[in-house]
Motif scaffolding. Structure first.
Motif, PDB file in Angstrom:
ATOM      1  N   UNK A 186       0.827  -1.208   0.000  1.00  0.00           N
ATOM      2  CA  UNK A 186       0.000   0.000   0.000  1.00  0.00           C
ATOM      3  C   UNK A 186       0.860   1.256   0.000  1.00  0.00           C
ATOM      4  N   UNK A 187       1.993   1.229   0.685  1.00  0.00           N
ATOM      5  CA  UNK A 187       2.858   2.408   0.731  1.00  0.00           C
ATOM      6  C   UNK A 187       3.443   2.726  -0.646  1.00  0.00           C
ATOM      7  N   UNK A 188       3.525   1.726  -1.524  1.00  0.00           N
ATOM      8  CA  UNK A 188       4.038   1.964  -2.873  1.00  0.00           C
ATOM      9  C   UNK A 188       3.081   2.823  -3.695  1.00  0.00           C
ATOM     10  N   UNK A 189       1.812   2.893  -3.288  1.00  0.00           N
ATOM     11  CA  UNK A 189       0.843   3.682  -4.043  1.00  0.00           C
ATOM     12  C   UNK A 189       1.020   5.173  -3.792  1.00  0.00           C
ATOM     13  N   UNK A 190       1.575   5.534  -2.618  1.00  0.00           N
ATOM     14  CA  UNK A 190       1.793   6.943  -2.316  1.00  0.00           C
ATOM     15  C   UNK A 190       0.532   7.726  -2.073  1.00  0.00           C
ATOM     16  N   UNK A 191      -0.553   7.048  -1.718  1.00  0.00           N
ATOM     17  CA  UNK A 191      -1.823   7.721  -1.461  1.00  0.00           C
ATOM     18  C   UNK A 191      -2.591   6.945  -0.393  1.00  0.00           C
ATOM     19  N   UNK A 192      -3.515   7.586   0.302  1.00  0.00           N
ATOM     20  CA  UNK A 192      -4.243   6.883   1.365  1.00  0.00           C
ATOM     21  C   UNK A 192      -5.255   5.891   0.805  1.00  0.00           C
ATOM     22  N   UNK A 193      -5.134   4.657   1.177  1.00  0.00           N
ATOM     23  CA  UNK A 193      -6.107   3.619   0.824  1.00  0.00           C
ATOM     24  C   UNK A 193      -6.365   2.789   2.066  1.00  0.00           C
ATOM     25  N   UNK A 194      -7.536   2.182   2.144  1.00  0.00           N
ATOM     26  CA  UNK A 194      -7.864   1.325   3.270  1.00  0.00           C
ATOM     27  C   UNK A 194      -8.007  -0.127   2.858  1.00  0.00           C
ATOM     28  N   UNK A 195      -7.707  -0.412   1.609  1.00  0.00           N
ATOM     29  CA  UNK A 195      -7.690  -1.787   1.135  1.00  0.00           C
ATOM     30  C   UNK A 195      -6.677  -1.875   0.000  1.00  0.00           C
ATOM     31  N   UNK A 196      -6.116  -3.047  -0.176  1.00  0.00           N
ATOM     32  CA  UNK A 196      -5.042  -3.196  -1.152  1.00  0.00           C
ATOM     33  C   UNK A 196      -5.107  -4.571  -1.782  1.00  0.00           C
ATOM     34  N   UNK A 197      -4.836  -4.616  -3.098  1.00  0.00           N
ATOM     35  CA  UNK A 197      -4.680  -5.871  -3.814  1.00  0.00           C
ATOM     36  C   UNK A 197      -3.255  -5.923  -4.337  1.00  0.00           C
ATOM     37  N   UNK A 198      -2.571  -6.985  -3.988  1.00  0.00           N
ATOM     38  CA  UNK A 198      -1.169  -7.055  -4.377  1.00  0.00           C
ATOM     39  C   UNK A 198      -0.771  -8.484  -4.709  1.00  0.00           C
ATOM     40  N   UNK A 199       0.348  -8.581  -5.423  1.00  0.00           N
ATOM     41  CA  UNK A 199       0.925  -9.871  -5.798  1.00  0.00           C
ATOM     42  C   UNK A 199       2.259 -10.011  -5.070  1.00  0.00           C
TER      43      UNK A 199
END
Length: 800
Positions: free
Chosen positions: A715-728
């Protein structure tokens, strides 16, 4: 005396909202509702002053001046006589209560809101008959001080509006608002988008100049269409909160209520988000409503729920891409933004229609007495029923905030399962165990206070009155109404009653309940333990093995030869147990309201071992469930409870692997060759799309500084506030899916997602993933299978 504009009117009304106001010279109660013939109704009462109670001996300081102090034939729980203190307004009462508390004077029921007390003391449960003087004022029929009586009615159709907003992340500005309103006359829709060009030609939206214009257009549409209910997805936690803050920042008004006032946000509940009050209208958050109505989905995103229920989803599916895409559409494609915005409204409307959520919430309101904004307030619902009955027995109750919990009650009895693969297992289940225990043993507050009169004792020594109680009769009435609802096919009423009954134990064990006493929840749970242990003893004496028990359920392995008639045997055992408890309790002079039922049967049941080693894992099992009326292999359905397959924090890869492995293994099919091919397919990239992790965050990613989990790092790689994340998970670590991650780290997925699931099942048969296909092949499989015939084929499956 009627004025020229008034006439005598009688209306049966579903109440939507209630409120109080302290006005010059009077205290006003106001209720909004919809009558059975479609009128929008307001009923105002200004002849009922707010009241609380103090002991007869209490000396009031000179600064506390009630309008009246009246001695009553009522006492506290301790038998202390009380006086009623009546105040000109509720603010006066609250100030007095605070001052009295500071002076060491105890008040009683000072925390009961006046608009609730007014209804409960008249036994009105969100539906009332008004009779009296009324006049037409705009769209409303307005009563003043009518006679009010309880009534049961069929809920009238309500006007429902679903709305959604789109905002800019960097700018913090409002970009667009969409709304869809539906009632018996049809559906109306509108979308407003900020656009400096006022010409609507070729636009799928209504252009407005700035944010103030946008808010004004939206509020005017709501005023004109006059919906009873405003709804949306996370509408309170995001949309309403944003609109309130943005209106304040702009110095703009937000007159969304029927009285022209803005929405008011209440603090977060212990188990949920904030609530919003809107005078005359109801704001229902569809997301929160579905969760508390016990609907279950992989996650509660609108995209996920819409896909499952409607077969279609949002235009922007990935949450991580939403911020950038909205910015692009607002800058370059406002028609697309309007379409996206309105589609969210339509999805919510269709979800509500598909689930019947609004109908269920209305039924819960009619059953609990809580008006729609407060449906789900189980402690307040208990007050609504219980306080008027207590008052008529000459008692007043303490303030809820004066209750200090002494101990948490023990939970339901959960045995450690007998880990293994078991054949021919039935499940027996107590119907409404805790309510039936309350009925049978009269476990409730007034019966505890009056335990010296006609006493009875629970199996663990808690004492209650057999004859002086309210709750057992209330439960009996609810059960009768639920049976009628089921017979009439009214699933919403049946579910509403079930939710209310199941809340009773939790309320009496809650430190926030004014009737809390540790004897109440402990008497219920300890009796439940006694009953479950007694059932186990009874069954084992008849030669049955009880493999597992959880609160109100028993997993029983049938005796040899009984599998072909499992359902019949299960029903016979339930009848025997009911007869047994009637006899045991009858010898104690008690009527048994307990009802054991046959619930289901498994041809094969897996009770896995605990991941931490040792014995069986509680609340986790899977099995081949016999479908009702099913026979043979096609009559068996694979069911998972508490396993990875039903948990959203495991990847789709893990879930589909577990389903296929269990399905093959429990049906006696070969798994060794299939496992090898599955691992080979993983390395070939055939399951890459199923390897995406979906995780939620409790705070913005940048707020995490220590012990960074993979989801936080992604999530920190997005550089924006999110409360959910989809990652590989790649060889370089976790990477968000919209950041073009490299190839998955297949070794990670095999080790963390595949191996634990496989070994949990195979280990019960003395095998493991390594033993079947070799640890070296887990890293990479190529060429023809090595090794001999599968040693867990059909025969192995049977012997396991």
């Amino acid at each position: 005396n009627l004025s020229e504009t008034e006439k005598k009117v009688t209306k049966e009304v579903l109440l939507l909202t209630g409120e109080w106001a302290d006005l010059p010279g009077k205290h006003l109660l106001r209720y909004f509702g919809v009558s059975t013939d479609g009128d929008r109704v307001i009923a105002e009462f200004d002849e009922t002053p707010p009241v609380c109670f103090v002991s007869r001996s209490a000396r009031l300081p000179a600064s506390v001046r009630p309008a009246e102090r009246r001695p009553l034939e009522m006492t506290t729980f301790e038998g202390i006589p009380v006086d009623a203190l009546y105040f000109p307004g509720y603010n006066d009462l609250r100030r007095a209560a605070r001052e009295l508390e500071g002076q060491g004077v105890v008040t009683y029921e000072a925390d009961v809101r006046p608009e609730r007390r007014f209804l409960m003391e008249r036994f009105v449960f969100a539906q009332a008959c008004f009779h009296g003087a009324a006049s037409r004022q705009g769209a409303f029929l307005v009563f003043r001080n009518p006679r009010i009586t309880p009534v049961e009615l069929t809920a009238p159709p309500l006007r429902i509006a679903s709305f959604d907003i789109e905002t800019g992340y960097e700018s913090g500005e409002l970009y667009s608002i969409a709304i869809q309103v539906g009632d018996e006359q049809g559906t109306r829709e509108a979308v407003w988008v900020r656009d400096p060009d006022p010409d609507p030609t070729g636009k799928s939206y209504l252009p407005v100049g700035d944010e103030k214009d946008l808010l004004a257009a939206f509020c005017e549409f709501v005023r004109r269409e006059d919906p009873d209910i405003l709804t949306g997805w996370n509408v309170v936690g995001f949309d309403v909160d944003f609109l309130i803050r943005r209106a304040e920042a702009l110095g703009a008004s937000l007159p969304l209520s029927r009285t022209g006032r803005p929405p008011h946000l209440r603090a977060k509940r212990p188990r949920g988000g904030p609530r919003a009050d809107l005078s005359g209208r109801v704001i229902i958050d569809a997301m929160t409503g579905l969760r508390y109505a016990y609907f279950q989905f992989e996650d509660m995103r609108l995209e996920t729920v819409a896909r499952e229920l409607l077969g279609r989803g949002k235009a922007i599916q990935a949450e991580e891409a939403k911020i950038d895409e909205i910015e692009r559409m607002f800058a370059a494609d406002k028609n697309a933004l309007a379409t996206y915005n309105l589609e969210d409204c339509r999805l919510v409307t269709e979800i509500l229609r598909k689930t019947g959520l609004i109908e269920q919430l209305v039924r819960r309101s009619q059953i609990s007495g809580m008006l729609l904004p407060d449906v789900g307030g189980s402690v307040a619902a208990f007050d609504h029923f219980y306080l008027p009955h207590l008052h008529r027995k000459g008692m007043v109750a303490p303030n809820a905030y004066d209750i200090h919990g002494e101990e948490q009650a023990a939970g339901g009895l959960v045995w450690e399962p007998i880990a293994g693969i078991h054949r021919e297992v039935i499940v027996l289940d107590f119907r409404s165990l805790y309510p039936s225990i309350i009925q049978t043993f009269k476990i409730e507050p007034y019966a505890r206070l009056m335990a010296g009169v006609d006493p009875l004792e629970t199996p663990r020594g808690y004492r209650f009155s057999r004859s002086l109680n309210f709750l057992p009769g209330f439960i009996a009435g609810l059960l009768e109404r639920r049976a009628e609802a089921k017979a009439a096919g009214d699933s919403h009423l049946s579910q509403a009653i079930k939710i209310l009954m199941n809340s009773l134990y939790g309320v009496m064990g809650s430190f926030g309940c004014r009737f809390y006493h540790p004897d109440l929840p402990n008497a219920i749970t300890s009796t439940g333990h006694w009953l479950l242990n007694g059932c186990k003893d009874y069954l084992e004496q008849r030669g049955y093995a009880v493999l597992y028990g959880d609160t109100d359920s028993l997993f029983v392995q049938l005796r040899e030869g009984e599998g072909e008639r499992a359902a019949a045997v299960g029903r016979e055992l339930a009848v025997d147990l009911n007869r047994h408890w009637r006899k045991v309790l009858g010898e104690k002079g008690l009527e048994s309201f307990l009802e054991m039922e046959y619930e289901k049967s498994y041809a094969v049941l897996v009770l896995p071992r605990s991941r931490g080693g040792g014995g069986g894992a509680r609340k986790r099992y899977a099995g081949l469930l016999r479908r009702k009326g099913g026979d043979g292999p096609t009559g068996l359905a694979l069911e998972f409870v508490g396993m990875e397959y039903v948990r959203s924090d495991w990847t789709p890869l893990a879930r589909q692997f577990q389903f296929e492995l269990y399905n093959r293994f429990l049906r006696g099919e070969s798994v060794q060759g299939w496992l090898r091919q599955y691992i080979r397919d993983i390395h070939a990239g055939r399951y890459d799309e199923a390897m995406v992790y979906y995780k939620k965050l409790r705070k913005d990613p940048q707020e995490y500084t220590h012990h960074l989990s993979p989801q936080v790092r992604a999530a920190q790689m997005l550089g924006k506030p999110v409360r959910e994340i989809r990652y590989l998970m790649t060889r370089e670590g976790p990477v968000p899916i919209n950041k073009n991650p490299g190839p998955p780290d297949y070794a990670h997925y095999i080790d963390r997602q595949i191996r634990p699931i496989a070994d949990s099942l195979l280990g019960l048969a003395g095998k493991s993933l390594d033993s079947l296909i070799g640890p070296q092949q887990l890293s990479f499989l190529e060429g023809p299978d090595a090794g001999g015939e599968d040693d867990l084929g059909e025969e192995g499956g049977r012997t396991a």
